[in-house]
Design a protein around this motif. Structure first.
Motif, mmCIF file in Angstrom:
data_model
loop_
_atom_site.group_PDB
_atom_site.id
_atom_site.type_symbol
_atom_site.label_atom_id
_atom_site.label_comp_id
_atom_site.label_asym_id
_atom_site.label_seq_id
_atom_site.Cartn_x
_atom_site.Cartn_y
_atom_site.Cartn_z
ATOM 1 N N HIS A 96 0.756 -1.182 0.017
ATOM 2 C CA HIS A 96 0.038 0.016 0.104
ATOM 3 C C HIS A 96 0.765 1.420 0.106
ATOM 4 O O HIS A 96 0.460 2.277 -0.397
ATOM 5 C CB HIS A 96 -1.000 0.034 1.166
ATOM 6 N N ARG A 97 2.239 1.076 0.641
ATOM 7 C CA ARG A 97 2.903 2.234 0.649
ATOM 8 C C ARG A 97 4.512 1.851 0.545
ATOM 9 O O ARG A 97 4.724 1.000 1.570
ATOM 10 C CB ARG A 97 2.644 2.781 1.942
ATOM 11 N N ALA A 98 5.194 2.417 -0.142
ATOM 12 C CA ALA A 98 6.526 2.005 -0.531
ATOM 13 C C ALA A 98 7.301 2.294 0.754
ATOM 14 O O ALA A 98 7.157 3.599 1.555
ATOM 15 C CB ALA A 98 7.081 2.715 -1.699
ATOM 16 N N PRO A 99 8.397 1.824 1.108
ATOM 17 C CA PRO A 99 8.911 2.150 2.517
ATOM 18 C C PRO A 99 9.758 3.529 2.299
ATOM 19 O O PRO A 99 10.196 3.757 1.221
ATOM 20 C CB PRO A 99 10.230 1.109 2.831
ATOM 21 N N GLU A 100 9.692 4.391 3.112
ATOM 22 C CA GLU A 100 10.419 5.763 3.173
ATOM 23 C C GLU A 100 12.056 5.380 2.801
ATOM 24 O O GLU A 100 12.658 6.187 2.225
ATOM 25 C CB GLU A 100 10.304 6.390 4.370
ATOM 26 N N GLU A 101 12.571 4.448 3.273
ATOM 27 C CA GLU A 101 14.117 4.331 3.173
ATOM 28 C C GLU A 101 14.230 2.679 2.869
ATOM 29 O O GLU A 101 14.427 2.028 3.901
ATOM 30 C CB GLU A 101 14.698 4.477 4.738
ATOM 31 N N PRO A 102 14.049 2.154 1.746
ATOM 32 C CA PRO A 102 14.171 1.186 1.335
ATOM 33 C C PRO A 102 15.688 0.216 1.800
ATOM 34 O O PRO A 102 16.513 1.106 1.594
ATOM 35 C CB PRO A 102 14.136 0.904 -0.101
ATOM 36 N N VAL A 103 15.732 -0.965 1.746
ATOM 37 C CA VAL A 103 17.148 -1.376 1.943
ATOM 38 C C VAL A 103 17.963 -1.190 0.739
ATOM 39 O O VAL A 103 17.375 -1.405 -0.526
ATOM 40 C CB VAL A 103 17.070 -2.774 2.063
ATOM 41 N N GLU A 104 19.315 -0.606 1.018
ATOM 42 C CA GLU A 104 20.207 -0.797 -0.054
ATOM 43 C C GLU A 104 20.346 -2.107 -0.922
ATOM 44 O O GLU A 104 20.535 -3.087 0.066
ATOM 45 C CB GLU A 104 21.475 -0.115 0.394
ATOM 46 N N SER A 105 20.415 -2.035 -1.983
ATOM 47 C CA SER A 105 20.270 -3.404 -2.717
ATOM 48 C C SER A 105 20.890 -3.470 -4.015
ATOM 49 O O SER A 105 21.229 -2.602 -4.665
ATOM 50 C CB SER A 105 18.767 -3.781 -3.046
ATOM 51 N N GLU A 106 21.517 -4.998 -4.441
ATOM 52 C CA GLU A 106 21.956 -5.190 -5.366
ATOM 53 C C GLU A 106 20.955 -5.556 -6.407
ATOM 54 O O GLU A 106 20.947 -5.334 -7.541
ATOM 55 C CB GLU A 106 23.327 -6.319 -5.037
ATOM 56 N N THR A 107 19.840 -6.266 -5.794
ATOM 57 C CA THR A 107 18.856 -6.684 -6.585
ATOM 58 C C THR A 107 17.790 -5.614 -6.659
ATOM 59 O O THR A 107 17.743 -5.140 -5.778
ATOM 60 C CB THR A 107 18.108 -8.043 -5.823
ATOM 61 N N PRO A 108 17.336 -5.561 -8.029
ATOM 62 C CA PRO A 108 16.263 -4.548 -8.141
ATOM 63 C C PRO A 108 14.890 -4.786 -7.393
ATOM 64 O O PRO A 108 14.443 -5.953 -7.477
ATOM 65 C CB PRO A 108 15.949 -4.511 -9.593
ATOM 66 N N PHE A 109 14.470 -4.163 -6.612
ATOM 67 C CA PHE A 109 13.490 -4.050 -5.873
ATOM 68 C C PHE A 109 12.406 -3.045 -6.280
ATOM 69 O O PHE A 109 12.648 -1.912 -6.148
ATOM 70 C CB PHE A 109 13.311 -4.050 -4.154
ATOM 71 N N ILE A 110 11.225 -3.239 -6.909
ATOM 72 C CA ILE A 110 10.278 -2.261 -7.204
ATOM 73 C C ILE A 110 9.208 -2.367 -6.435
ATOM 74 O O ILE A 110 8.358 -3.582 -6.439
ATOM 75 C CB ILE A 110 10.095 -2.714 -8.975
ATOM 76 N N PHE A 111 8.689 -1.226 -6.008
ATOM 77 C CA PHE A 111 7.757 -1.294 -5.120
ATOM 78 C C PHE A 111 6.259 -0.709 -6.021
ATOM 79 O O PHE A 111 6.379 0.178 -6.474
ATOM 80 C CB PHE A 111 7.798 -0.280 -3.980
ATOM 81 N N VAL A 112 5.471 -1.739 -5.880
ATOM 82 C CA VAL A 112 4.256 -1.504 -6.614
ATOM 83 C C VAL A 112 3.111 -1.157 -5.756
ATOM 84 O O VAL A 112 2.601 -2.098 -4.867
ATOM 85 C CB VAL A 112 3.785 -2.873 -7.616
ATOM 86 N N THR A 113 2.612 -0.105 -5.674
ATOM 87 C CA THR A 113 1.448 0.422 -4.975
ATOM 88 C C THR A 113 -0.134 0.166 -5.535
ATOM 89 O O THR A 113 -0.991 0.633 -4.761
ATOM 90 C CB THR A 113 1.686 1.824 -4.533
ATOM 91 N N ASP A 114 -0.181 0.103 -6.839
ATOM 92 C CA ASP A 114 -1.440 0.039 -7.426
ATOM 93 C C ASP A 114 -2.076 -1.306 -7.710
ATOM 94 O O ASP A 114 -2.923 -1.632 -8.769
ATOM 95 C CB ASP A 114 -1.482 0.765 -8.752
ATOM 96 N N GLY A 115 -1.679 -2.309 -6.896
ATOM 97 C CA GLY A 115 -2.151 -3.588 -6.967
ATOM 98 C C GLY A 115 -1.464 -4.996 -7.639
ATOM 99 O O GLY A 115 -0.415 -4.678 -8.471
ATOM 100 N N ILE A 116 -1.846 -6.014 -7.413
ATOM 101 C CA ILE A 116 -1.276 -7.337 -8.007
ATOM 102 C C ILE A 116 -1.386 -7.421 -9.326
ATOM 103 O O ILE A 116 -0.509 -7.664 -10.127
ATOM 104 C CB ILE A 116 -1.836 -8.404 -7.472
ATOM 105 N N GLU A 117 -2.451 -6.619 -10.026
ATOM 106 C CA GLU A 117 -2.512 -6.754 -11.759
ATOM 107 C C GLU A 117 -1.555 -5.835 -12.143
ATOM 108 O O GLU A 117 -0.737 -6.192 -13.251
ATOM 109 C CB GLU A 117 -3.798 -6.186 -12.026
ATOM 110 N N SER A 118 -1.071 -4.926 -11.743
ATOM 111 C CA SER A 118 -0.092 -4.094 -12.292
ATOM 112 C C SER A 118 1.175 -4.545 -11.781
ATOM 113 O O SER A 118 1.974 -4.533 -12.868
ATOM 114 C CB SER A 118 -0.146 -2.595 -11.169
#
Length: 195
Positions: A96-118
Motif C-alpha cells: 500500500h505504501r513504499a518504504p521511506e528508506e528501502p534497503v540498499e540493494s544489488e537486486t532490483p526491488f520495485i515497489f508497486v502500490t497500485d495492486g497485484i494486476e499492475s
C-alpha cells in the motif's frame, strides 16, 4: 509472456509457516537433505543439497524464471533479503505504501502500490518469455482471484504444523485442480498443478 506461478514449501496441513513464523527449519530441511548440489544465483548464501530429481526441478525453475512478486510482509520480514535476493532476480513488492528508506540493494526491488494486476503486468514486461514467481502469502490469493495464476507448485513436506500461515488464503471461488505432475524428492514431494 511467461506463465505466472506460485511455489512454496508447505506442511501436510497446508501451512507455509507455523505459529509466530516458526517451523522454517523443518519446512526447508529438504533443501539440505541430499548430496546433489544446485547453487543459487548467490552460492555464498545458498546452495541446495538435494536428490537428483529435486535438483532437476530446481534447475528448471531457476532457468525459466525472470522475475518475482512478493508482498510487503515478506519483504519486511527478510529485511529485503539484506539487499540481495538469493535468486538474483528483480523483485516486485506489492504494498500500500513504499518504504521511506528501502534497503540498499544489488537486486532490483520495485515497489508497486497500485495492486497485484499492475505488479504482474510490470513483471511480465521485464521478464519477457520467462516465468513470474508470485508469493507466498495474500498476494497469491489476490492473483488467483484475478485469474492471473497459471500454475501452483507445492513443495509438500512431511510435517504437521497444526496452525500458522496458510499457503492459500483469501480465495473467493472453488478451484478444481487435477492430475498434478509429481516429482519425488528426499524429504519433499513436488506437486505441479496447472490452472
Amino acid at each position: 509472456m511467461g506463465k505466472v506461478f506460485t511455489q512454496a514449501s508447505v506442511s501436510l496441513d497446508g501451512f507455509i509457516a507455523g505459529p509466530g513464523h516458526s517451523g522454517f527449519e523443518k519446512l526447508f530441511a529438504w533443501c539440505r537433505a541430499g548430496d546433489v548440489e544446485t547453487p543459487s544465483e548467490d552460492p555464498d548464501r545458498l546452495i541446495y543439497r538435494t536428490n537428483a530429481a529435486t535438483a532437476a526441478y530446481l534447475r528448471e525453475l531457476m532457468e525459466t524464471t525472470g522475475a518475482l512478486i512478493v508482498g510487503r510482509t515478506l519483504y519486511d520480514m527478510t529485511n529485503g533479503w539484506d539487499g540481495k535476493h538469493p535468486g538474483g532476480l528483480p523483485v516486485f513488492v506489492v504494498t500500500h505504501r513504499a518504504p521511506e528508506e528501502p534497503v540498499e540493494s544489488e537486486t532490483p526491488f520495485i515497489f508497486v502500490t497500485d495492486g497485484i494486476e499492475s505488479a504482474i503486468k510490470q513483471a511480465q514486461a521485464l521478464a519477457g518469455d520467462k516465468r513470474i514467481g508470485i508469493g507466498p502469502g495474500s498476494t497469491v490469493g489476490q492473483a488467483i482471484n484475478a485469474g492471473l495464476v497459471d500454475e501452483i507448485r507445492v513443495d509438500l513436506v512431511p510435517l504437521i504444523l497444526g496452525s500458522g500461515t496458510p499457503m492459500l488464503s483469501g480465495i473467493t471461488e472453488q478451484l478444481d485442480l487435477q492430475n498434478p505432475e509429481v516429482i519425488v524428492g528426499q524429504g519433499v514431494t513436488h506437486l505441479i498443478y496447472s490452472l
